[in-house]
Design a protein around this motif. Structure first.
Motif, PDB file in Angstrom:
ATOM      1  N   TYR A 169       0.800  -1.221   0.000  1.00 48.09           N
ATOM      2  CA  TYR A 169       0.000   0.000   0.000  1.00 48.09           C
ATOM      3  C   TYR A 169       0.835   1.275   0.000  1.00 48.09           C
ATOM      4  O   TYR A 169       0.294   2.380  -0.006  1.00 48.09           O
ATOM      5  CB  TYR A 169      -0.995  -0.021   1.173  1.00 48.09           C
ATOM      6  N   PHE A 225      -3.829  -2.492  -6.041  1.00 44.48           N
ATOM      7  CA  PHE A 225      -4.725  -3.505  -6.613  1.00 44.48           C
ATOM      8  C   PHE A 225      -5.498  -2.989  -7.827  1.00 44.48           C
ATOM      9  O   PHE A 225      -6.420  -3.651  -8.303  1.00 44.48           O
ATOM     10  CB  PHE A 225      -5.695  -4.034  -5.541  1.00 44.48           C
ATOM     11  N   GLY A 240     -12.099  -5.356   4.912  1.00 46.75           N
ATOM     12  CA  GLY A 240     -10.835  -5.648   4.228  1.00 46.75           C
ATOM     13  C   GLY A 240     -10.679  -4.692   3.061  1.00 46.75           C
ATOM     14  O   GLY A 240     -10.384  -5.086   1.935  1.00 46.75           O
ATOM     15  N   CYS A 241     -10.857  -3.418   3.359  1.00 50.43           N
ATOM     16  CA  CYS A 241     -10.936  -2.378   2.300  1.00 50.43           C
ATOM     17  C   CYS A 241      -9.578  -2.031   1.700  1.00 50.43           C
ATOM     18  O   CYS A 241      -9.508  -1.334   0.692  1.00 50.43           O
ATOM     19  CB  CYS A 241     -11.563  -1.113   2.873  1.00 50.43           C
ATOM     20  N   GLY A 242      -8.476  -2.493   2.329  1.00 55.98           N
ATOM     21  CA  GLY A 242      -7.148  -2.179   1.806  1.00 55.98           C
ATOM     22  C   GLY A 242      -6.889  -0.688   1.802  1.00 55.98           C
ATOM     23  O   GLY A 242      -7.168   0.022   2.773  1.00 55.98           O
ATOM     24  N   ASP A 291     -12.207   0.597  -3.661  1.00 58.74           N
ATOM     25  CA  ASP A 291     -13.659   0.523  -3.781  1.00 58.74           C
ATOM     26  C   ASP A 291     -14.332   1.581  -2.911  1.00 58.74           C
ATOM     27  O   ASP A 291     -15.264   2.261  -3.348  1.00 58.74           O
ATOM     28  CB  ASP A 291     -14.172  -0.865  -3.365  1.00 58.74           C
ATOM     29  N   ASP A 302      -9.721  -2.456   7.907  1.00 62.64           N
ATOM     30  CA  ASP A 302      -8.572  -3.240   7.453  1.00 62.64           C
ATOM     31  C   ASP A 302      -7.533  -3.275   8.574  1.00 62.64           C
ATOM     32  O   ASP A 302      -7.499  -2.370   9.406  1.00 62.64           O
ATOM     33  CB  ASP A 302      -7.953  -2.636   6.186  1.00 62.64           C
ATOM     34  N   ILE A 303      -6.701  -4.328   8.561  1.00 62.55           N
ATOM     35  CA  ILE A 303      -5.648  -4.342   9.582  1.00 62.55           C
ATOM     36  C   ILE A 303      -4.393  -3.622   9.104  1.00 62.55           C
ATOM     37  O   ILE A 303      -3.443  -3.475   9.868  1.00 62.55           O
ATOM     38  CB  ILE A 303      -5.242  -5.766  10.053  1.00 62.55           C
ATOM     39  N   ALA A 350      -8.881  -2.405  12.177  1.00 63.08           N
ATOM     40  CA  ALA A 350      -9.526  -3.401  13.040  1.00 63.08           C
ATOM     41  C   ALA A 350      -9.503  -4.752  12.334  1.00 63.08           C
ATOM     42  O   ALA A 350      -9.196  -4.846  11.136  1.00 63.08           O
ATOM     43  CB  ALA A 350     -10.975  -2.996  13.344  1.00 63.08           C
ATOM     44  N   ILE A 364     -11.358  -7.755  10.778  1.00 63.00           N
ATOM     45  CA  ILE A 364     -12.687  -8.018  10.201  1.00 63.00           C
ATOM     46  C   ILE A 364     -13.333  -9.277  10.793  1.00 63.00           C
ATOM     47  O   ILE A 364     -14.550  -9.405  10.787  1.00 63.00           O
ATOM     48  CB  ILE A 364     -12.657  -8.154   8.651  1.00 63.00           C
ATOM     49  N   PHE A 365     -12.500 -10.187  11.268  1.00 56.82           N
ATOM     50  CA  PHE A 365     -13.058 -11.434  11.803  1.00 56.82           C
ATOM     51  C   PHE A 365     -13.734 -11.221  13.163  1.00 56.82           C
ATOM     52  O   PHE A 365     -14.395 -12.113  13.669  1.00 56.82           O
ATOM     53  CB  PHE A 365     -11.973 -12.517  11.879  1.00 56.82           C
ATOM     54  N   ASP A 371     -14.316  -7.686  -0.963  1.00 54.97           N
ATOM     55  CA  ASP A 371     -13.611  -7.745  -2.252  1.00 54.97           C
ATOM     56  C   ASP A 371     -12.255  -8.409  -2.046  1.00 54.97           C
ATOM     57  O   ASP A 371     -11.369  -7.859  -1.377  1.00 54.97           O
ATOM     58  CB  ASP A 371     -13.436  -6.327  -2.826  1.00 54.97           C
ATOM     59  N   SER A 372     -12.110  -9.577  -2.630  1.00 55.50           N
ATOM     60  CA  SER A 372     -10.853 -10.342  -2.561  1.00 55.50           C
ATOM     61  C   SER A 372     -10.483 -10.689  -1.122  1.00 55.50           C
ATOM     62  O   SER A 372      -9.311 -10.636  -0.737  1.00 55.50           O
ATOM     63  CB  SER A 372      -9.705  -9.578  -3.220  1.00 55.50           C
ATOM     64  N   ILE A 373     -11.492 -11.013  -0.352  1.00 55.46           N
ATOM     65  CA  ILE A 373     -11.282 -11.394   1.042  1.00 55.46           C
ATOM     66  C   ILE A 373     -11.435 -12.900   1.197  1.00 55.46           C
ATOM     67  O   ILE A 373     -10.705 -13.533   1.940  1.00 55.46           O
ATOM     68  CB  ILE A 373     -12.316 -10.652   1.941  1.00 55.46           C
TER      69      ILE A 373
HETATM   70  C1  SAM Z   1      -6.370  -8.888  -1.328  1.00 62.45           C
HETATM   71  S1  SAM Z   1      -6.512  -7.494  -0.293  1.00 62.45           S
HETATM   72  C2  SAM Z   1      -8.011  -6.767  -0.856  1.00 62.45           C
HETATM   73  C3  SAM Z   1      -8.123  -5.311  -0.493  1.00 62.45           C
HETATM   74  C4  SAM Z   1      -9.363  -4.598  -1.029  1.00 62.45           C
HETATM   75  N1  SAM Z   1     -10.593  -5.248  -0.651  1.00 62.45           N
HETATM   76  C5  SAM Z   1      -9.283  -4.486  -2.529  1.00 62.45           C
HETATM   77  O1  SAM Z   1      -9.947  -5.272  -3.211  1.00 62.45           O
HETATM   78  O2  SAM Z   1      -8.536  -3.617  -3.012  1.00 62.45           O
HETATM   79  C6  SAM Z   1      -6.975  -8.227   1.255  1.00 62.45           C
HETATM   80  C7  SAM Z   1      -7.073  -7.211   2.381  1.00 62.45           C
HETATM   81  O3  SAM Z   1      -7.592  -7.845   3.558  1.00 62.45           O
HETATM   82  C8  SAM Z   1      -6.922  -7.300   4.679  1.00 62.45           C
HETATM   83  N2  SAM Z   1      -7.041  -8.230   5.795  1.00 62.45           N
HETATM   84  C9  SAM Z   1      -6.583  -9.507   5.866  1.00 62.45           C
HETATM   85  N3  SAM Z   1      -6.901 -10.057   7.056  1.00 62.45           N
HETATM   86  C10 SAM Z   1      -7.574  -9.104   7.735  1.00 62.45           C
HETATM   87  C11 SAM Z   1      -8.174  -9.059   9.026  1.00 62.45           C
HETATM   88  N4  SAM Z   1      -8.151 -10.125   9.845  1.00 62.45           N
HETATM   89  N5  SAM Z   1      -8.783  -7.922   9.418  1.00 62.45           N
HETATM   90  C12 SAM Z   1      -8.797  -6.835   8.604  1.00 62.45           C
HETATM   91  N6  SAM Z   1      -8.253  -6.817   7.367  1.00 62.45           N
HETATM   92  C13 SAM Z   1      -7.651  -7.939   6.947  1.00 62.45           C
HETATM   93  C14 SAM Z   1      -5.501  -7.078   4.197  1.00 62.45           C
HETATM   94  O4  SAM Z   1      -4.814  -6.145   4.997  1.00 62.45           O
HETATM   95  C15 SAM Z   1      -5.753  -6.588   2.773  1.00 62.45           C
HETATM   96  O5  SAM Z   1      -5.843  -5.194   2.725  1.00 62.45           O
END
Ligand code: SAM
Length: 182
Positions: free
Chosen positions: A9, A15, A39-41, A45, A60-61, A85, A87-88, A102-104
């Protein structure tokens, strides 16, 4: 809290841009609701949605991702706010009209149970008339798993979208599955 995505990032639009199918769906959707982007990265989006009038909470973490998202949202005065935070553990309250993943979800063997439990909880907590938007890499096995988990959750829903969208930056295709809980 830091995570491996932090290094990605540092690059703008790592992405790429929102998928054409995502853009089309959200532009055409008649209600500009309150979206939770889990998981907004760095917010490709979330920022797009903010620009077309949605209110967005991004989780996102990656602190670097969230910093970038919040900086742009602030400059453009968007109703978009990111939080660092997990997400789980993040609860889906009634304030959210739509949840975006998205891609989670990938449903790789080692993560399957964790992702299944997560998706089941998201579906259960989503309010009636809430919309779940899942975008993930195309693949018949994982698409089957996704639909199976939703089916097993035992909710009533209608399908708003079940198709594919291009992912030009990565020369691949993404499955988009969007449902409305009844
Ligand atoms: C493949 S990226 C997708 C990012 C975004 N949704 C996009 O499509 O551009 C996966 C994202 O999930 C986040 N992520 C993974 N595990 C997570 C968790 N336990 N809590 C929050 N975010 C998490 C990662 O930091 C990463 O930004």
């Amino acid at each position: 809290m830091r995570n491996p995505y932090n290094k990605y990032y540092l690059t703008e639009e790592y992405f790429g841009k929102p998928y054409p199918g995502l853009v089309e769906f959200f532009k055409a959707y008649s209600e500009r609701g309150n979206v939770l982007d889990l998981g907004c990265g760095q917010g490709r989006d979330a920022l797009f949605l903010g620009r077309i009038g949605y209110q967005v909470t991004g989780i996102d973490i990656s602190d670097i991702g969230i910093q970038r998202l919040n900086k742009t949202a602030q400059i453009e005065r968007l109703k978009v706010k990111g939080f660092v935070a997990d997400i789980f553990k993040f609860g889906i309250t009634d304030e959210f009209d739509m949840v975006l993943l998205d891609s989670i979800l990938h449903f790789y063997k080692n993560d399957f149970k964790k992702e299944k439990d997560f998706l089941t909880r998201v579906i259960e907590e989503l309010k009636p008339n809430g919309v779940l938007c899942n975008f993930m890499q195309k693949g018949s096995k994982r698409e089957h798993e996704l639909k199976n988990i939703i089916f097993e959750a035992g909710i009533d829903f209608i399908v708003l979208s079940d198709g594919y969208t291009e992912y030009p930056e990565y020369n691949s295709e993404i499955h988009m599955y969007i449902i409305k809980k009844l």
